[in-house]
Design a protein around this motif. Sequence first.
Motif, PDB file in Angstrom:
ATOM      1  N   HIS A  78       0.842  -1.202   0.000  1.00  0.00           N
ATOM      2  CA  HIS A  78       0.000   0.000   0.000  1.00  0.00           C
ATOM      3  C   HIS A  78       0.877   1.251   0.000  1.00  0.00           C
ATOM      4  CE1 HIS A  78      -3.290   2.692   0.930  1.00  0.00           C
ATOM      5  NE2 HIS A  78      -2.558   3.193   1.899  1.00  0.00           N
ATOM      6  N   GLN A  79       1.896   1.237   0.843  1.00  0.00           N
ATOM      7  CA  GLN A  79       2.791   2.399   0.931  1.00  0.00           C
ATOM      8  C   GLN A  79       3.520   2.615  -0.398  1.00  0.00           C
ATOM      9  OE1 GLN A  79       3.197   4.483   3.793  1.00  0.00           O
ATOM     10  NE2 GLN A  79       4.157   5.749   2.234  1.00  0.00           N
ATOM     11  N   ALA A  80       3.955   1.533  -1.017  1.00  0.00           N
ATOM     12  CA  ALA A  80       4.703   1.647  -2.283  1.00  0.00           C
ATOM     13  C   ALA A  80       3.824   2.262  -3.366  1.00  0.00           C
ATOM     14  CB  ALA A  80       5.208   0.270  -2.723  1.00  0.00           C
ATOM     15  N   GLN A  81       2.548   1.906  -3.320  1.00  0.00           N
ATOM     16  CA  GLN A  81       1.653   2.470  -4.339  1.00  0.00           C
ATOM     17  C   GLN A  81       1.338   3.930  -4.058  1.00  0.00           C
ATOM     18  OE1 GLN A  81      -1.342  -0.501  -4.114  1.00  0.00           O
ATOM     19  NE2 GLN A  81      -0.282  -1.819  -5.560  1.00  0.00           N
ATOM     20  N   GLU A  82       1.133   4.239  -2.780  1.00  0.00           N
ATOM     21  CA  GLU A  82       0.720   5.611  -2.454  1.00  0.00           C
ATOM     22  C   GLU A  82       1.899   6.580  -2.490  1.00  0.00           C
ATOM     23  OE1 GLU A  82      -2.691   6.699   0.282  1.00  0.00           O
ATOM     24  OE2 GLU A  82      -0.927   7.011   1.547  1.00  0.00           O
ATOM     25  N   LEU A  83       3.001   6.170  -1.877  1.00  0.00           N
ATOM     26  CA  LEU A  83       4.186   7.043  -1.807  1.00  0.00           C
ATOM     27  C   LEU A  83       5.389   6.150  -1.494  1.00  0.00           C
ATOM     28  CD1 LEU A  83       5.408   9.986  -1.575  1.00  0.00           C
ATOM     29  CD2 LEU A  83       5.021   9.777   0.885  1.00  0.00           C
ATOM     30  N   ALA A  84       6.096   5.750  -2.552  1.00  0.00           N
ATOM     31  CA  ALA A  84       7.208   4.812  -2.340  1.00  0.00           C
ATOM     32  C   ALA A  84       8.352   5.486  -1.603  1.00  0.00           C
ATOM     33  CB  ALA A  84       7.698   4.260  -3.671  1.00  0.00           C
ATOM     34  N   TYR A  85       8.538   6.768  -1.853  1.00  0.00           N
ATOM     35  CA  TYR A  85       9.673   7.439  -1.229  1.00  0.00           C
ATOM     36  C   TYR A  85       9.416   8.918  -1.092  1.00  0.00           C
ATOM     37  CZ  TYR A  85      14.159   9.624  -0.413  1.00  0.00           C
ATOM     38  OH  TYR A  85      15.152  10.382   0.133  1.00  0.00           O
ATOM     39  N   TYR A  86       9.745   9.446   0.019  1.00  0.00           N
ATOM     40  CA  TYR A  86      10.107  10.847   0.122  1.00  0.00           C
ATOM     41  C   TYR A  86      11.102  10.966   1.265  1.00  0.00           C
ATOM     42  CZ  TYR A  86      10.278  15.639  -1.050  1.00  0.00           C
ATOM     43  OH  TYR A  86      10.773  16.837  -1.474  1.00  0.00           O
ATOM     44  N   HIS A  87      11.987  11.956   1.171  1.00  0.00           N
ATOM     45  CA  HIS A  87      13.057  12.036   2.175  1.00  0.00           C
ATOM     46  C   HIS A  87      12.552  12.662   3.480  1.00  0.00           C
ATOM     47  CE1 HIS A  87      13.657  16.389   1.869  1.00  0.00           C
ATOM     48  NE2 HIS A  87      13.491  16.267   0.557  1.00  0.00           N
ATOM     49  N   ALA A  88      13.418  12.620   4.470  1.00  0.00           N
ATOM     50  CA  ALA A  88      13.038  13.132   5.792  1.00  0.00           C
ATOM     51  C   ALA A  88      13.856  14.361   6.169  1.00  0.00           C
ATOM     52  CB  ALA A  88      13.214  12.026   6.829  1.00  0.00           C
ATOM     53  N   TYR A  89      14.646  14.874   5.213  1.00  0.00           N
ATOM     54  CA  TYR A  89      15.491  16.040   5.509  1.00  0.00           C
ATOM     55  C   TYR A  89      14.608  17.274   5.730  1.00  0.00           C
ATOM     56  CZ  TYR A  89      19.894  13.737   4.061  1.00  0.00           C
ATOM     57  OH  TYR A  89      20.999  12.930   3.964  1.00  0.00           O
ATOM     58  N   ALA A  90      15.182  18.245   6.423  1.00  0.00           N
ATOM     59  CA  ALA A  90      14.559  19.564   6.601  1.00  0.00           C
ATOM     60  C   ALA A  90      13.102  19.441   7.039  1.00  0.00           C
ATOM     61  CB  ALA A  90      14.680  20.369   5.303  1.00  0.00           C
ATOM     62  N   GLU A  95       3.201   9.943   6.720  1.00  0.00           N
ATOM     63  CA  GLU A  95       2.296   9.436   7.759  1.00  0.00           C
ATOM     64  C   GLU A  95       2.939   8.226   8.452  1.00  0.00           C
ATOM     65  OE1 GLU A  95      -1.682   8.634   6.377  1.00  0.00           O
ATOM     66  OE2 GLU A  95      -2.054   7.313   8.092  1.00  0.00           O
ATOM     67  N   ALA A  96       3.563   7.358   7.644  1.00  0.00           N
ATOM     68  CA  ALA A  96       4.143   6.136   8.215  1.00  0.00           C
ATOM     69  C   ALA A  96       5.306   6.456   9.151  1.00  0.00           C
ATOM     70  CB  ALA A  96       4.606   5.218   7.089  1.00  0.00           C
ATOM     71  N   SER A  97       6.225   7.339   8.723  1.00  0.00           N
ATOM     72  CA  SER A  97       7.409   7.576   9.558  1.00  0.00           C
ATOM     73  C   SER A  97       7.032   8.313  10.848  1.00  0.00           C
ATOM     74  CB  SER A  97       8.485   8.327   8.775  1.00  0.00           C
ATOM     75  OG  SER A  97       8.002   9.553   8.290  1.00  0.00           O
ATOM     76  N   ILE A  98       6.072   9.222  10.756  1.00  0.00           N
ATOM     77  CA  ILE A  98       5.674   9.960  11.964  1.00  0.00           C
ATOM     78  C   ILE A  98       4.910   9.029  12.919  1.00  0.00           C
ATOM     79  CG2 ILE A  98       4.209  11.846  12.802  1.00  0.00           C
ATOM     80  CD1 ILE A  98       4.891  13.271  10.070  1.00  0.00           C
ATOM     81  N   THR A  99       4.030   8.213  12.349  1.00  0.00           N
ATOM     82  CA  THR A  99       3.280   7.266  13.195  1.00  0.00           C
ATOM     83  C   THR A  99       4.242   6.298  13.877  1.00  0.00           C
ATOM     84  OG1 THR A  99       1.449   7.420  11.645  1.00  0.00           O
ATOM     85  CG2 THR A  99       1.393   5.578  13.189  1.00  0.00           C
ATOM     86  N   ALA A 330      14.469   6.984   7.497  1.00  0.00           N
ATOM     87  CA  ALA A 330      13.004   6.968   7.689  1.00  0.00           C
ATOM     88  C   ALA A 330      12.276   6.601   6.391  1.00  0.00           C
ATOM     89  CB  ALA A 330      12.508   8.312   8.222  1.00  0.00           C
ATOM     90  N   HIS A 331      12.839   5.685   5.620  1.00  0.00           N
ATOM     91  CA  HIS A 331      12.225   5.307   4.339  1.00  0.00           C
ATOM     92  C   HIS A 331      10.768   4.878   4.564  1.00  0.00           C
ATOM     93  CE1 HIS A 331      11.485   3.476   0.497  1.00  0.00           C
ATOM     94  NE2 HIS A 331      12.650   3.972   0.074  1.00  0.00           N
ATOM     95  N   PRO A 332       9.851   5.398   3.765  1.00  0.00           N
ATOM     96  CA  PRO A 332       8.431   5.090   3.999  1.00  0.00           C
ATOM     97  C   PRO A 332       8.095   3.598   3.956  1.00  0.00           C
ATOM     98  CG  PRO A 332       8.647   6.907   2.459  1.00  0.00           C
ATOM     99  CD  PRO A 332      10.036   6.402   2.707  1.00  0.00           C
ATOM    100  N   LEU A 333       8.785   2.820   3.130  1.00  0.00           N
ATOM    101  CA  LEU A 333       8.450   1.386   3.081  1.00  0.00           C
ATOM    102  C   LEU A 333       8.859   0.697   4.379  1.00  0.00           C
ATOM    103  CD1 LEU A 333       9.324   0.305  -0.585  1.00  0.00           C
ATOM    104  CD2 LEU A 333       7.258   1.360   0.324  1.00  0.00           C
ATOM    105  N   GLY A 334      10.022   1.065   4.894  1.00  0.00           N
ATOM    106  CA  GLY A 334      10.439   0.527   6.189  1.00  0.00           C
ATOM    107  C   GLY A 334       9.504   0.992   7.290  1.00  0.00           C
ATOM    108  N   ALA A 335       9.121   2.255   7.229  1.00  0.00           N
ATOM    109  CA  ALA A 335       8.253   2.805   8.275  1.00  0.00           C
ATOM    110  C   ALA A 335       6.885   2.121   8.251  1.00  0.00           C
ATOM    111  CB  ALA A 335       8.114   4.314   8.088  1.00  0.00           C
ATOM    112  N   ALA A 336       6.340   1.893   7.045  1.00  0.00           N
ATOM    113  CA  ALA A 336       5.041   1.211   6.943  1.00  0.00           C
ATOM    114  C   ALA A 336       5.155  -0.208   7.501  1.00  0.00           C
ATOM    115  CB  ALA A 336       4.582   1.177   5.489  1.00  0.00           C
ATOM    116  N   ALA A 337       6.278  -0.866   7.183  1.00  0.00           N
ATOM    117  CA  ALA A 337       6.492  -2.215   7.724  1.00  0.00           C
ATOM    118  C   ALA A 337       6.568  -2.159   9.245  1.00  0.00           C
ATOM    119  CB  ALA A 337       7.776  -2.810   7.154  1.00  0.00           C
ATOM    120  N   GLY A 338       7.253  -1.141   9.766  1.00  0.00           N
ATOM    121  CA  GLY A 338       7.413  -1.005  11.215  1.00  0.00           C
ATOM    122  C   GLY A 338       6.079  -0.817  11.919  1.00  0.00           C
ATOM    123  N   VAL A 339       5.240   0.034  11.361  1.00  0.00           N
ATOM    124  CA  VAL A 339       3.928   0.284  11.992  1.00  0.00           C
ATOM    125  C   VAL A 339       3.125  -1.022  12.052  1.00  0.00           C
ATOM    126  CG1 VAL A 339       1.704   1.460  11.677  1.00  0.00           C
ATOM    127  CG2 VAL A 339       3.846   2.729  11.355  1.00  0.00           C
TER     128      VAL A 339
END
Length: 458
Positions: A78-90, A95-99, A330-339
Amino acid sequence: MDDRINDTLDRWDRESFLHPSTHLAKHARGEVANRIVQRASGVYIEDRDGTRLLDAFAGLYCVNVGYGRTEIAEAIAHQAQELAYYHAYAGHGTEASITLAHMVMERMPAHMSKVFFGLGGSDANTTNVKLVWYYNNILGRPEKKKIISRHRGYHGSGIMSGSLTGLPMWHTHFDLPLDRVLHTEAPYFMHRQDRDQDEAQFAAHCVEALEAMILREGPETVAAFVAEPVLGTGGIVPPPEGYWEGVQEVLDRHDILFIADEVVTGFGRLGSMTGSAHYGLKPDIITIAKGLTSAYAPLSGSVVGDRVWSVLEQGTDATGPLGHGWTYAAHPLGAAAGVANLRLIDELGLVENAAEVGSYLTMGLAQAVSDHPAVGEVRGVGMLSAVELMADPQAGTFYPAGAGIAAKVTTAMAARGVIARPMPHSEVLGFAPPLCLTRAEADTICEVTRAALDEVLD
Ligand SMILES: Cc1ncc(COP(=O)(O)O)c(C=O)c1O
């Protein structure tokens, strides 16, 4: 082997793939069997020949929820389809990394403050050391930079994390450790030099050795102490009684930060949410990885406590943004897996199961193998157990270095359908199954261990 060598995957593997922790020459020449793993479910992996093995080491003690969890696979898809990547700089987030940051902090000791996400345990420990150096620079103590680790500790294989590691194989021929890293005594009671010491005396001796090193180096030069709550790769050795209380006092006395490397122990392995909670530790930084996502995707974390966080705030106010980060932090795919993974651990009660079935496994191993003439000790905590082999337990004689007995036993175990790990730098059979292990599966591990010991050593 001969008909296999003609097989395309096998050939490509030997021609093209430089494997980690592998005898490269033998592998390339086709002198050692490889295993091409095809699928997995629960605590079982299956290779492409259809051989099914009970994975009693959960990969590299990381697949804590077990294999084939669709909840995590679907969260990643689901995460890969919605947003596979965005960085965490600045200040960017998803949603996944913050959650996940919120969920991690709910599970850490109360005095911990924030989490920085990386990719694996090695880079997390590098981040930790950089934060420690930054901390002392901001506090105006540029000379307070040395890091004390322990012989037999394992903290990764990068240039800094490999320096923290206290196992010779990770140093020799690599020009490591770096000279700011020192190693103190391993709290390994079975291998104590002074055979007259009891456990409490030995723990006190280790604590004294640590303090003596700090005093010798000058406390004003020692920044941090890094340690796993339970020695892992160095032999799976729970700490001797009184060790952690003593260490904690010494660190407090000399104003030295404590990095608890919980890459193995975090998120339930010991039957407690963290090793720090299990042993009442008060770390300033906690390293997390493996069980954070159960290895469904790479992700690690450096969790900083209030004391470090307040200096990071002060530092960035004084000097500007933190000059540290990775593209994939904080890669979104890792974060989604973590949640999804942390939810599953709660829903399935896996921390409790690790405590209960883990102690059943350690007791079962003790019953199955303690009377074997080559077994020196069976030990464990939570879902982490070890059988230490000795040449002559009665006489207290260990096997010579490199004897490779544990490796022979684990090979015989694999032939009987169970994967255990011969721990490097010791003759120890290591067990760290997925936390969802059942009693029946634990029984299988015990039976196979005994049968393999009999086959190899009788
Ligand atoms: C305690 C500990 N720290 C750090 C690491 C390194 O993690 P990685 O292999 O993900 O870099 C490991 C790996 O086994 C570990 O056991």
